[in-house]
Scaffold this active site. Structure first.
Site, PDB file in Angstrom:
ATOM      1  N   ARG A   1      44.779  46.028  27.557  1.00  0.00           N
ATOM      2  CA  ARG A   1      44.929  46.547  26.204  1.00  0.00           C
ATOM      3  C   ARG A   1      43.845  46.056  25.246  1.00  0.00           C
ATOM      4  O   ARG A   1      43.385  44.921  25.345  1.00  0.00           O
ATOM      5  CB  ARG A   1      46.309  46.165  25.641  1.00  0.00           C
ATOM      6  CG  ARG A   1      47.459  46.807  26.381  1.00  0.00           C
ATOM      7  CD  ARG A   1      48.811  46.265  25.925  1.00  0.00           C
ATOM      8  NE  ARG A   1      49.894  47.010  26.560  1.00  0.00           N
ATOM      9  CZ  ARG A   1      50.399  46.738  27.766  1.00  0.00           C
ATOM     10  NH1 ARG A   1      49.912  45.713  28.475  1.00  0.00           N
ATOM     11  NH2 ARG A   1      51.368  47.469  28.270  1.00  0.00           N
TER      12      ARG A   1
ATOM     13  N   HIS B   1      44.086  50.621  29.312  1.00  0.00           N
ATOM     14  CA  HIS B   1      43.397  51.037  30.536  1.00  0.00           C
ATOM     15  C   HIS B   1      42.368  52.139  30.304  1.00  0.00           C
ATOM     16  O   HIS B   1      42.252  53.077  31.095  1.00  0.00           O
ATOM     17  CB  HIS B   1      44.411  51.471  31.587  1.00  0.00           C
ATOM     18  CG  HIS B   1      45.279  50.357  32.090  1.00  0.00           C
ATOM     19  ND1 HIS B   1      44.859  49.046  32.128  1.00  0.00           N
ATOM     20  CD2 HIS B   1      46.568  50.367  32.574  1.00  0.00           C
ATOM     21  CE1 HIS B   1      45.843  48.297  32.640  1.00  0.00           C
ATOM     22  NE2 HIS B   1      46.874  49.067  32.895  1.00  0.00           N
TER      23      HIS B   1
ATOM     24  N   HIS C   1      44.642  48.740  40.153  1.00  0.00           N
ATOM     25  CA  HIS C   1      46.038  48.695  39.710  1.00  0.00           C
ATOM     26  C   HIS C   1      47.005  49.025  40.853  1.00  0.00           C
ATOM     27  O   HIS C   1      47.918  49.830  40.691  1.00  0.00           O
ATOM     28  CB  HIS C   1      46.237  49.679  38.552  1.00  0.00           C
ATOM     29  CG  HIS C   1      47.299  49.285  37.586  1.00  0.00           C
ATOM     30  ND1 HIS C   1      48.633  49.246  37.921  1.00  0.00           N
ATOM     31  CD2 HIS C   1      47.236  48.924  36.284  1.00  0.00           C
ATOM     32  CE1 HIS C   1      49.344  48.893  36.855  1.00  0.00           C
ATOM     33  NE2 HIS C   1      48.519  48.674  35.846  1.00  0.00           N
TER      34      HIS C   1
ATOM     35  N   ASP D   1      54.453  40.660  32.020  1.00  0.00           N
ATOM     36  CA  ASP D   1      53.312  41.564  31.873  1.00  0.00           C
ATOM     37  C   ASP D   1      52.249  40.807  31.088  1.00  0.00           C
ATOM     38  O   ASP D   1      51.915  41.146  29.959  1.00  0.00           O
ATOM     39  CB  ASP D   1      53.722  42.851  31.147  1.00  0.00           C
ATOM     40  CG  ASP D   1      52.648  43.932  31.234  1.00  0.00           C
ATOM     41  OD1 ASP D   1      51.631  43.714  31.910  1.00  0.00           O
ATOM     42  OD2 ASP D   1      52.837  45.003  30.618  1.00  0.00           O
TER      43      ASP D   1
ATOM     44  N   GLU E   1      46.341  42.078  38.883  1.00  0.00           N
ATOM     45  CA  GLU E   1      45.080  42.708  38.495  1.00  0.00           C
ATOM     46  C   GLU E   1      44.061  41.643  38.082  1.00  0.00           C
ATOM     47  O   GLU E   1      44.222  40.985  37.053  1.00  0.00           O
ATOM     48  CB  GLU E   1      45.328  43.667  37.332  1.00  0.00           C
ATOM     49  CG  GLU E   1      46.391  44.712  37.600  1.00  0.00           C
ATOM     50  CD  GLU E   1      47.017  45.228  36.310  1.00  0.00           C
ATOM     51  OE1 GLU E   1      46.288  45.834  35.496  1.00  0.00           O
ATOM     52  OE2 GLU E   1      48.231  44.991  36.109  1.00  0.00           O
TER      53      GLU E   1
END
Length: 381
Positions: A110, A135, A209, A281, A347
């Site tokens: 982000r 992304h 991803h 996250d 990631e």
């Protein structure tokens, strides 16, 4: 963790083969990349699927988004299963994919409010995650058709993917020319090498991803998977999942994976950071920092199958996402519904919102320089 090569030798011995014979079989199971038509986009553009195999690992990749549609590895008994979430058809990827298996860019993760300033000039990006850019924006690299070529090189096989992003695409400055190489090694490792150049100063943060479930795609929750991350700090976020700029200690928090523990061990604690992300996250600031060569940063194990995944990278960060937004509305390649926690992402990256965080490692790429990063995924059982 035992290596995947040892698993093949063990399976071969059980079938009455010698260890030497098994080793030879493993070294010669290479399958050169094969291309087939997978589908067409609405404008008629062809999308191809490439299939390749080496060292016991089987990989299928789409030219649309550089997507890993499936990645099959053996369990402790030598039985292969797809361990990556995905769809059976191109139409599903186009309609509703939450970045399953995709190449991500121009900026992975982000950027707050979709804005940043570079060399005194302000840029407004495509906004696609509330008020933020996620992304690469509404049509990031995951939604572009890449030029793909297959190759064999010594004992390795792989694919070279090319895409050129125009100056101003999704609001980013600079024409960005990219080369991403997927390699399956003789040992069955999946290596990803990223390279990019630009004709204007820009920001770049490429990643992959893949949604991992080492028990097998569609098999249920990964909360019993055991995970270790070599990081003593992480980047806390605000309600929009944008980093606050702090590098916080993981000690005493649900984010402490310095010693292996199950993914679900602390995921339901009453912790504000977990509430923001509806689970995990977050970005981990890897202890090793940026390195010239890939160094080990994470290890994942599924106790039921014995399958393991080890990740090494040159990157300074790792985004661990616990599949929080899988909500039962998507049906995967195996015909099963995907629900919350049915996979996780690891990631490798630079930190989220780095263009707006001067204390974070820089993601600026200038003309004359080449962006290079490497991540290696090693499998075992």
């Amino acid at each position: 963790m035992e290596t995947s090569r040892r698993s093949v030798i063990t399976a071969a011995a059980a079938a009455g083969l010698s260890a030497a014979t098994a080793g030879t079989a493993r070294a010669t199971d290479r399958r050169a990349p094969v291309r087939e038509l997978f589908g067409r986009l609405a404008d008629g553009t062809k999308v191809h699927r490439w299939s390749l195999e080496n060292g016991g690992t089987r990989l299928k990749v789409l030219s649309y988004g550089g997507i890993v549609q499936s990645l099959e590895i053996p369990d402790r008994h030598g039985r292969h299963r797809n361990v990556s979430l995905g769809f059976a058809t191109l139409e599903e990827y186009v309609a509703a994919s939450p970045y399953f298996g995709a190449l991500i860019g121009r900026y992975g993760n982000r950027i707050g409010k979709g804005r940043f300033t570079l060399d005194g000039k302000a840029y407004q990006l495509s906004v696609n995650d509330g008020e933020n850019s996620l992304h690469g924006g509404a049509r990031g690299f995951d939604k572009r058709v890449w030029d793909v070529e297959g190759f064999t090189a010594g004992p390795d096989v792989g694919l070279v993917l090319h895409y050129t992003a125009a100056d101003g695409e999704m609001g980013y400055p600079g024409t960005l020319r990219m080369k991403v190489t997927y390699t399956l090694t003789r040992r069955g490792d999946w290596r990803v090498d990223y390279a990019a150049t630009t004709d204007r100063a820009t920001v770049v943060n490429l990643t992959s991803h893949v949604y991992w479930n080492l028990a097998g795609e569609g098999s249920g929750s990964v909360y019993d998977h055991e995970l270790r991350i070599a990081a003593s700090r992480y980047t806390p976020v605000d309600a929009g999942l944008i980093p606050t700029g702090e590098l916080a200690a993981v000690a005493g928090t649900p984010f402490d994976f310095r010693r292996a523990k199950t993914v679900g061990a602390d995921i339901r604690e009453a912790n504000q950071q977990l509430l923001y992300g509806k689970g995990i996250d977050h970005n981990w600031a890897l202890d090793k920092g940026i390195t010239a060569r890939p160094e080990p940063v994470a290890a994942l194990r599924d106790p039921s199958s014995g399958r393991t995944l080890r990740i090494a990278t040159t990157e300074p960060g790792l985004q661990f996402y616990s599949g929080n937004f899988l909500d039962g509305t998507l049906v995967g390649t195996g015909g099963h519904i995907y629900r919350q926690g049915d996979a996780l992402c690891l990631e490798t990256q630079h930190f989220p919102d780095s263009p707006n965080q001067p204390s974070f490692p820089s993601t600026v790429l200038r003309p004359g320089a080449t962006y290079r990063t490497t991540t290696v995924h090693s499998f075992g059982a």
